[in-house]
Scaffold this motif. Structure first.
Motif, PDB file in Angstrom:
ATOM      1  N   PRO A 132       0.802  -1.226   0.000  1.00  0.00           N
ATOM      2  CA  PRO A 132       0.000   0.000   0.000  1.00  0.00           C
ATOM      3  C   PRO A 132       0.837   1.279   0.000  1.00  0.00           C
ATOM      4  O   PRO A 132       0.308   2.360  -0.250  1.00  0.00           O
ATOM      5  CB  PRO A 132      -0.833  -0.114   1.280  1.00  0.00           C
ATOM      6  N   LYS A 133       2.133   1.162   0.227  1.00  0.00           N
ATOM      7  CA  LYS A 133       2.991   2.355   0.241  1.00  0.00           C
ATOM      8  C   LYS A 133       3.341   2.823  -1.170  1.00  0.00           C
ATOM      9  O   LYS A 133       3.659   3.983  -1.372  1.00  0.00           O
ATOM     10  CB  LYS A 133       4.255   2.069   1.049  1.00  0.00           C
ATOM     11  N   ASP A 134       3.269   1.918  -2.153  1.00  0.00           N
ATOM     12  CA  ASP A 134       3.539   2.267  -3.547  1.00  0.00           C
ATOM     13  C   ASP A 134       2.190   2.342  -4.270  1.00  0.00           C
ATOM     14  O   ASP A 134       1.657   1.333  -4.737  1.00  0.00           O
ATOM     15  CB  ASP A 134       4.444   1.210  -4.192  1.00  0.00           C
ATOM     16  N   GLN A 135       1.640   3.549  -4.365  1.00  0.00           N
ATOM     17  CA  GLN A 135       0.278   3.706  -4.878  1.00  0.00           C
ATOM     18  C   GLN A 135       0.114   3.216  -6.310  1.00  0.00           C
ATOM     19  O   GLN A 135      -0.924   2.676  -6.656  1.00  0.00           O
ATOM     20  CB  GLN A 135      -0.180   5.155  -4.732  1.00  0.00           C
ATOM     21  N   LEU A 142      -4.721  -3.814  -7.538  1.00  0.00           N
ATOM     22  CA  LEU A 142      -6.171  -3.808  -7.374  1.00  0.00           C
ATOM     23  C   LEU A 142      -6.866  -4.226  -8.662  1.00  0.00           C
ATOM     24  O   LEU A 142      -7.858  -4.952  -8.628  1.00  0.00           O
ATOM     25  CB  LEU A 142      -6.668  -2.414  -6.979  1.00  0.00           C
ATOM     26  N   LYS A 143      -6.337  -3.764  -9.786  1.00  0.00           N
ATOM     27  CA  LYS A 143      -6.928  -4.147 -11.077  1.00  0.00           C
ATOM     28  C   LYS A 143      -6.831  -5.656 -11.268  1.00  0.00           C
ATOM     29  O   LYS A 143      -7.767  -6.293 -11.750  1.00  0.00           O
ATOM     30  CB  LYS A 143      -6.234  -3.421 -12.232  1.00  0.00           C
ATOM     31  N   GLU A 144      -5.697  -6.231 -10.888  1.00  0.00           N
ATOM     32  CA  GLU A 144      -5.516  -7.676 -11.011  1.00  0.00           C
ATOM     33  C   GLU A 144      -6.498  -8.419 -10.097  1.00  0.00           C
ATOM     34  O   GLU A 144      -7.112  -9.408 -10.497  1.00  0.00           O
ATOM     35  CB  GLU A 144      -4.081  -8.063 -10.656  1.00  0.00           C
ATOM     36  N   VAL A 145      -6.659  -7.917  -8.873  1.00  0.00           N
ATOM     37  CA  VAL A 145      -7.608  -8.534  -7.941  1.00  0.00           C
ATOM     38  C   VAL A 145      -9.029  -8.433  -8.506  1.00  0.00           C
ATOM     39  O   VAL A 145      -9.770  -9.421  -8.520  1.00  0.00           O
ATOM     40  CB  VAL A 145      -7.514  -7.883  -6.541  1.00  0.00           C
TER      41      VAL A 145
END
Length: 187
Positions: A132-135, A142-145
């Motif tokens: 989460p530190k590398d936006q 998130l797109k992959e999820v």
């Protein structure tokens, strides 16, 4: 964080369990008793899934911080995994449904719910692995999820289709525990 992610989750996370548009009264007492047994056990799981889905939608905004999204989504996917596992166990525990090819119907439904349980466990693991530190990388992750949601829910959809094809749709529709309202899609 990502409105398309929220839309994908809300469309895929909660499987609509009302198997057809109308409740039935075909007088099949054995099937009704089997369906009541299953649906009564499903009801708390369906509520957990709906709550988890609402949590995901809540944090899927532009203002949510990546670590909050990760924590919330991971917990929601874990809940969904356990709930679909429990739904499969309820079908297994209810015994062979009193319909033609009941054993095959039961086995296929249990297998489908187990596949969805595993799918959500896999999504949880992917979510946990994001940084989460590398936006930028987080957004890509998130797109992959989100892309994996359809595959994760397919087993549950197949399970419901098998129950419907097995002739249990009318009995299950008449049970309050199997009736859920589908979430309205977000744009």
């Amino acid at each position: 964080m990502n409105k398309k992610f929220a839309a994908a989750v809300s469309g895929g996370a909660v499987l609509m369990l009302v198997l057809s548009g109308c409740g039935g009264d075909d007088g099949n007492e054995k099937a009704d008793a089997w369906a009541k047994n299953v649906c009564d056990k499903w009801q708390p799981e369906l509520k957990k899934i709906e709550t988890a889905n609402a949590d995901i939608k809540r944090v899927a905004t532009e203002t949510s911080k990546p670590d909050e999204v990760q924590k919330t989504d991971s917990a929601a996917f874990g809940t969904m995994s356990e709930s679909y596992k429990a739904m499969g166990a309820a079908v297994q525990g209810a015994g062979v449904p009193p319909v033609k090819d009941g054993q095959a119907t039961q086995e296929a439904a249990v297998k489908g719910f187990e596949a969805t349980s595993k799918g959500y466990a896999d999504l949880k693991a992917k979510m946990d692995a994001l940084d989460p530190k590398d936006q930028t990388k987080f957004a890509e992750g998130l797109k992959e999820v989100a892309g994996g949601l359809q595959a994760a829910t397919q087993g549950g959809k197949d399970a419901l289709d098998k129950l419907k094809a097995g002739g249990l749709d009318k009995s299950m529709n008449s049970q309050k525990g199997c009736q859920v309202t589908a979430p309205s899609p977000t744009k």
